[in-house]
Design a protein around this motif. Structure first.
Motif, mmCIF file in Angstrom:
data_model
loop_
_atom_site.group_PDB
_atom_site.id
_atom_site.type_symbol
_atom_site.label_atom_id
_atom_site.label_comp_id
_atom_site.label_asym_id
_atom_site.label_seq_id
_atom_site.Cartn_x
_atom_site.Cartn_y
_atom_site.Cartn_z
ATOM 1 N N LEU A 1 26.893 26.363 39.488
ATOM 2 C CA LEU A 1 27.913 27.356 39.819
ATOM 3 C C LEU A 1 27.335 28.569 40.537
ATOM 4 O O LEU A 1 26.239 29.046 40.234
ATOM 5 C CB LEU A 1 28.625 27.803 38.544
ATOM 6 C CG LEU A 1 29.655 26.827 37.983
ATOM 7 C CD1 LEU A 1 30.022 27.202 36.554
ATOM 8 C CD2 LEU A 1 30.886 26.776 38.873
ATOM 9 N N GLU A 2 28.116 29.072 41.495
ATOM 10 C CA GLU A 2 27.785 30.287 42.233
ATOM 11 C C GLU A 2 28.892 31.312 41.970
ATOM 12 O O GLU A 2 30.017 30.950 41.604
ATOM 13 C CB GLU A 2 27.679 29.989 43.724
ATOM 14 C CG GLU A 2 26.625 28.961 44.063
ATOM 15 C CD GLU A 2 26.591 28.621 45.550
ATOM 16 O OE1 GLU A 2 27.411 29.196 46.302
ATOM 17 O OE2 GLU A 2 25.753 27.781 45.937
ATOM 18 N N LEU A 3 28.550 32.585 42.201
ATOM 19 C CA LEU A 3 29.541 33.649 41.974
ATOM 20 C C LEU A 3 30.814 33.388 42.777
ATOM 21 O O LEU A 3 31.927 33.639 42.318
ATOM 22 C CB LEU A 3 28.964 35.011 42.360
ATOM 23 C CG LEU A 3 27.800 35.512 41.512
ATOM 24 C CD1 LEU A 3 27.311 36.864 42.034
ATOM 25 C CD2 LEU A 3 28.186 35.634 40.046
ATOM 26 N N GLY A 4 30.644 32.876 43.988
ATOM 27 C CA GLY A 4 31.777 32.622 44.871
ATOM 28 C C GLY A 4 32.690 31.501 44.416
ATOM 29 O O GLY A 4 33.742 31.287 45.013
ATOM 30 N N SER B 1 34.167 31.559 41.628
ATOM 31 C CA SER B 1 35.210 32.175 40.807
ATOM 32 C C SER B 1 36.540 32.064 41.533
ATOM 33 O O SER B 1 36.683 32.510 42.677
ATOM 34 C CB SER B 1 34.892 33.654 40.560
ATOM 35 O OG SER B 1 33.735 33.784 39.766
ATOM 36 N N ALA B 2 37.501 31.458 40.886
ATOM 37 C CA ALA B 2 38.773 31.173 41.552
ATOM 38 C C ALA B 2 39.750 30.581 40.541
ATOM 39 O O ALA B 2 39.388 30.283 39.408
ATOM 40 C CB ALA B 2 38.564 30.164 42.694
ATOM 41 N N LEU B 3 40.976 30.405 41.018
ATOM 42 C CA LEU B 3 41.968 29.645 40.260
ATOM 43 C C LEU B 3 41.959 28.234 40.837
ATOM 44 O O LEU B 3 42.129 28.057 42.043
ATOM 45 C CB LEU B 3 43.352 30.275 40.417
ATOM 46 C CG LEU B 3 44.500 29.616 39.649
ATOM 47 C CD1 LEU B 3 44.308 29.769 38.142
ATOM 48 C CD2 LEU B 3 45.845 30.219 40.070
ATOM 49 N N TYR B 4 41.719 27.242 40.003
ATOM 50 C CA TYR B 4 41.691 25.853 40.451
ATOM 51 C C TYR B 4 42.993 25.185 40.050
ATOM 52 O O TYR B 4 43.330 25.108 38.868
ATOM 53 C CB TYR B 4 40.476 25.129 39.877
ATOM 54 C CG TYR B 4 39.203 25.631 40.518
ATOM 55 C CD1 TYR B 4 38.528 26.729 39.995
ATOM 56 C CD2 TYR B 4 38.720 25.047 41.685
ATOM 57 C CE1 TYR B 4 37.391 27.223 40.613
ATOM 58 C CE2 TYR B 4 37.583 25.532 42.310
ATOM 59 C CZ TYR B 4 36.921 26.626 41.771
ATOM 60 O OH TYR B 4 35.803 27.120 42.396
ATOM 61 N N LEU C 1 38.639 30.157 36.613
ATOM 62 C CA LEU C 1 37.199 30.094 36.397
ATOM 63 C C LEU C 1 36.558 31.409 36.841
ATOM 64 O O LEU C 1 36.765 31.845 37.981
ATOM 65 C CB LEU C 1 36.590 28.932 37.178
ATOM 66 C CG LEU C 1 35.060 28.860 37.201
ATOM 67 C CD1 LEU C 1 34.503 28.602 35.809
ATOM 68 C CD2 LEU C 1 34.586 27.774 38.175
ATOM 69 N N THR C 2 35.813 32.008 35.959
ATOM 70 C CA THR C 2 35.049 33.212 36.288
ATOM 71 C C THR C 2 33.579 32.889 36.124
ATOM 72 O O THR C 2 33.155 32.397 35.077
ATOM 73 C CB THR C 2 35.422 34.380 35.359
ATOM 74 O OG1 THR C 2 36.826 34.634 35.473
ATOM 75 C CG2 THR C 2 34.646 35.637 35.729
ATOM 76 N N VAL C 3 32.825 33.138 37.191
ATOM 77 C CA VAL C 3 31.380 32.898 37.171
ATOM 78 C C VAL C 3 30.665 34.248 37.163
ATOM 79 O O VAL C 3 30.874 35.069 38.069
ATOM 80 C CB VAL C 3 30.940 32.056 38.378
ATOM 81 C CG1 VAL C 3 29.436 31.769 38.288
ATOM 82 C CG2 VAL C 3 31.721 30.752 38.442
ATOM 83 N N LEU C 4 29.852 34.468 36.129
ATOM 84 C CA LEU C 4 29.149 35.758 36.003
ATOM 85 C C LEU C 4 27.680 35.626 36.403
ATOM 86 O O LEU C 4 27.102 34.519 36.317
ATOM 87 C CB LEU C 4 29.243 36.249 34.557
ATOM 88 C CG LEU C 4 30.677 36.416 34.015
ATOM 89 C CD1 LEU C 4 30.623 36.772 32.546
ATOM 90 C CD2 LEU C 4 31.420 37.481 34.802
#
Lengths: 114, 113
Positions: free
Chosen positions: B81-84, B86-89, B110-113
């Motif tokens: 996973l990359e920060l980018g 982060s999105a609504l799937y 999905l939130t990627v920290l």
């Protein structure tokens, strides 16, 4: 590449005003056309669709859209908006056949002031 | 008729991890498509599955993959996973392959920290 353009990013209207949201697409073949709506906190819902036949289609909640083939357009209209129409509206195009996916416009946020 | 369901609804992951999202289509629908929704890029098509086979793919890196099971349920996986990411799937189902009339689920945030 196929694309869909929605002309307005954010539209602000007062209740009872008329609405028209523009949508143009860039594909010359047969297309299926859709408008989806996303109310705050809710999922995408189909507002109306065009596959063939009468180019003026009516959808739910008093919305209608007109397909103008020569202009590659599928504009959404409503004669009198309500506060409850506040939402984001997405135009989408599909080519059918082996291409089941939809190409979406960037969306137009509609804010209706009571 | 029950709509499209997606699980989980929310996920928080850290960079480098992988994630699996699940989608159950409307009963009788055999085609499942996945989309990524972000404020900057809008809704972008990831892939379409029909009869357990990927039929169509969008312009995403190979870290994004999916599969479909014999009961039409589908999963998508994102590795490293990359920060980018982060999105609504969003998952959408339709009756058959090539049928553009798609019905969408509520999405997995999905939130990627």
């Amino acid at each position: 590449a196929q694309s869909v353009s929605q002309h307005n990013h954010h539209v602000i209207l007062s209740e009872a005003a008329s609405l028209e949201l523009g949508c143009n697409y860039s594909y010359g073949g047969t297309v299926n056309l859709f408008w989806y709506v996303q109310y705050p906190g809710q999922h995408l819902q189909l507002l109306l669709k065009y596959f063939s036949g009468d180019p003026l289609v009516k959808g739910i909640k008093g919305f209608e859209a007109e397909f103008i083939k020569s202009k590659f357009s599928f504009n959404l209209r409503k004669p009198s908006v309500q506060w409850s129409d506040t939402a984001e509206y997405f135009c989408a195009v599909g080519r059918g056949g082996s291409q089941g996916n939809l190409i979406f416009g960037k969306g137009t946020k509609l804010s209706v002031k009571p | 008729k029950a709509g499209v369901t997606q699980t989980p609804r929310y996920l928080i992951k850290t960079r480098g991890q992988q994630v699996t999202l699940s989608c159950s289509p409307i009963s009788g629908h055999r085609s499942v498509s996945w989309y990524q929704q972000t404020p900057g890029q809008g809704l972008q098509f990831l892939f379409e599955y029909f009869s357990e086979t990927q039929r169509n793919k969008g312009n995403f890196p190979g870290r994004f993959s999916g599969r479909q099971f014999s009961n039409s349920r589908s999963e998508m996986n994102v590795s490293t996973l990359e920060l980018g990411d982060s999105a609504l799937y969003l998952c959408a189902s339709s009756l058959d392959r090539g049928n553009n009339e798609q019905f969408f689920g509520p999405g997995t945030r999905l939130t990627v920290l």
